[in-house]
Motif scaffolding. Structure first.
Motif, PDB file in Angstrom:
ATOM      1  N   ALA A 213       0.676  -1.271   0.147  1.00 54.41           N
ATOM      2  CA  ALA A 213      -0.026   0.070  -0.316  1.00 54.41           C
ATOM      3  C   ALA A 213       0.892   1.114  -0.104  1.00 54.41           C
ATOM      4  O   ALA A 213       0.740   2.180  -0.528  1.00 54.41           O
ATOM      5  N   PHE A 214       2.109   1.120   0.690  1.00 54.65           N
ATOM      6  CA  PHE A 214       2.778   2.286   0.589  1.00 54.65           C
ATOM      7  C   PHE A 214       3.331   2.711  -0.733  1.00 54.65           C
ATOM      8  O   PHE A 214       3.628   3.800  -0.995  1.00 54.65           O
ATOM      9  N   VAL A 215       3.828   1.546  -1.415  1.00 55.68           N
ATOM     10  CA  VAL A 215       4.476   1.760  -2.831  1.00 55.68           C
ATOM     11  C   VAL A 215       3.506   2.150  -3.643  1.00 55.68           C
ATOM     12  O   VAL A 215       3.640   3.161  -4.534  1.00 55.68           O
ATOM     13  N   ARG A 216       2.205   1.681  -3.628  1.00 53.96           N
ATOM     14  CA  ARG A 216       1.370   2.581  -4.392  1.00 53.96           C
ATOM     15  C   ARG A 216       0.752   3.913  -4.372  1.00 53.96           C
ATOM     16  O   ARG A 216       0.689   4.458  -5.216  1.00 53.96           O
ATOM     17  N   ALA A 217       0.723   4.119  -2.619  1.00 52.99           N
ATOM     18  CA  ALA A 217       0.319   5.538  -2.590  1.00 52.99           C
ATOM     19  C   ALA A 217       1.453   6.345  -2.885  1.00 52.99           C
ATOM     20  O   ALA A 217       1.272   7.634  -3.177  1.00 52.99           O
ATOM     21  N   THR A 218       2.824   6.180  -2.877  1.00 50.87           N
ATOM     22  CA  THR A 218       3.780   6.654  -3.342  1.00 50.87           C
ATOM     23  C   THR A 218       3.977   7.212  -4.542  1.00 50.87           C
ATOM     24  O   THR A 218       4.050   8.237  -5.086  1.00 50.87           O
TER      25      THR A 218
END
Length: 321
Positions: A213-218
């Motif tokens: 989720a962090f990578v997608r949001a970044t």
């Protein structure tokens, strides 16, 4: 004190050894001679402990004695007991925020003030942690960008080890509202240290799962670059150059931990957009992504929603008042 060849050498903690006191407490191999009346006034647990008579030793056995006083054992680390007692007996040792405190002392005071029901210290410790792991997106972003800094904790290097210590302590005392920001700091600075036993297997899995989720949001937060230049941009060539430079930095930083930090603002600020119109469009898009991510941050880690966590904070802080 009764001794044998196999008994470890005991150490008196000089700063917490009051000759006129009648209560001697032992934690590991450290001895503390303190005033029972002060402890009883601060802690309901110690008040009950002192009120109840000490159990008799088995027939033929000897009680641990020092200077004619029975030694009461505490099953806590000597280091944490020392900072906890210093916070009680020295009013200048652990003051209210924003007065700086040592990070390791903060964790020790938090844990033992909760365990022994010293409410004013528990509330004080939580207030210090609130400044490090806020429930406000803007406050956390100010910390991340260095615009504000939560009290200069003398031993805190803002490394993953401190965040892991905060996670264990906050979980232990039920301060769940701190956990989204704590998990965020751990996950966004992930390293193999997560797997060295300092976190539970469940927490390691939680952080690893959250990284998706962090990578997608970044990646989504960088989407504002594709909107530029704005249709009404007055300096399109200069703005295109700034965007191109930003893409170059993203490629250069592709393996850096910042790439898993969706609340970081470095990409936005490093564009150096010369046009106010493009800057406002970029800021609006960038902020919207981060606000959406922040809103669902607790659920990413399987926690209650922000509203519920904030209610929990209010209830605990008011009960500790």
């Amino acid at each position: 004190m009764s001794s044998s060849a196999s008994q470890p050498e005991l150490k008196r903690v000089e700063d917490l050894w009051f000759p006129d006191a009648s209560l001697i407490l032992r934690a590991e191999n450290s001895l503390f001679r303190v005033h029972s009346s002060i402890l009883a006034a601060r802690s309901s647990v110690f008040r009950d402990m002192i009120t109840f008579p000490q159990p008799r030793q088995p027939e033929g056995g000897e009680a641990d004695m020092v200077d004619g006083c029975i030694v009461v054992r505490l099953h806590d680390s000597a280091t944490e007991v020392e900072v906890f007692f210093k916070a009680i007996f020295d009013s200048s040792f652990f003051e209210r925020a924003p007065v700086p405190v040592d990070f390791s002392a903060l964790i020790g005071v938090l844990r033992l003030s909760h365990k022994y029901d010293v409410q004013y210290l528990f509330r004080r410790a939580l207030s210090h942690l609130d400044s490090m792991y806020p429930t406000s997106l803007q406050t956390l972003q100010d910390i991340l960008t260095g615009e504000t800094y939560p009290h200069v904790y003398s031993s805190c290097q803002w490394e993953i080890t401190e965040h892991m210590g905060a996670l264990r302590a906050a979980s232990e005392v039920g301060a769940s509202w701190l956990l989204p920001a704590v998990y965020y700091r751990i996950t966004s600075t992930f390293s193999m240290e997560l797997a060295d036993g300092r976190l539970s297997i469940a927490d390691v899995q939680r952080c690893l799962t959250a990284q998706t989720a962090f990578v997608r949001a970044t990646t989504e937060s960088h989407a504002f670059l594709r909107l530029l230049p704005a249709p009404t941009c007055r300096t399109p060539m200069r703005c295109r150059t700034a965007v191109s430079a930003a893409y170059g930095m993203l490629d250069e930083w592709s393996s850096d931990q910042e790439d898993c930090n969706p609340l970081s603002s470095w990409v936005f600020y490093c564009t150096g957009l010369p046009c106010d119109t493009c800057t406002e469009m970029a800021k609006s898009s960038f902020s919207a992504v981060q606000e959406r991510f922040w809103a669902r941050l607790p659920s990413i880690f399987g926690l209650a929603e922000w509203e519920e966590l904030k209610k929990m904070e209010t209830a605990i802080m008011e009960s500790a008042a």
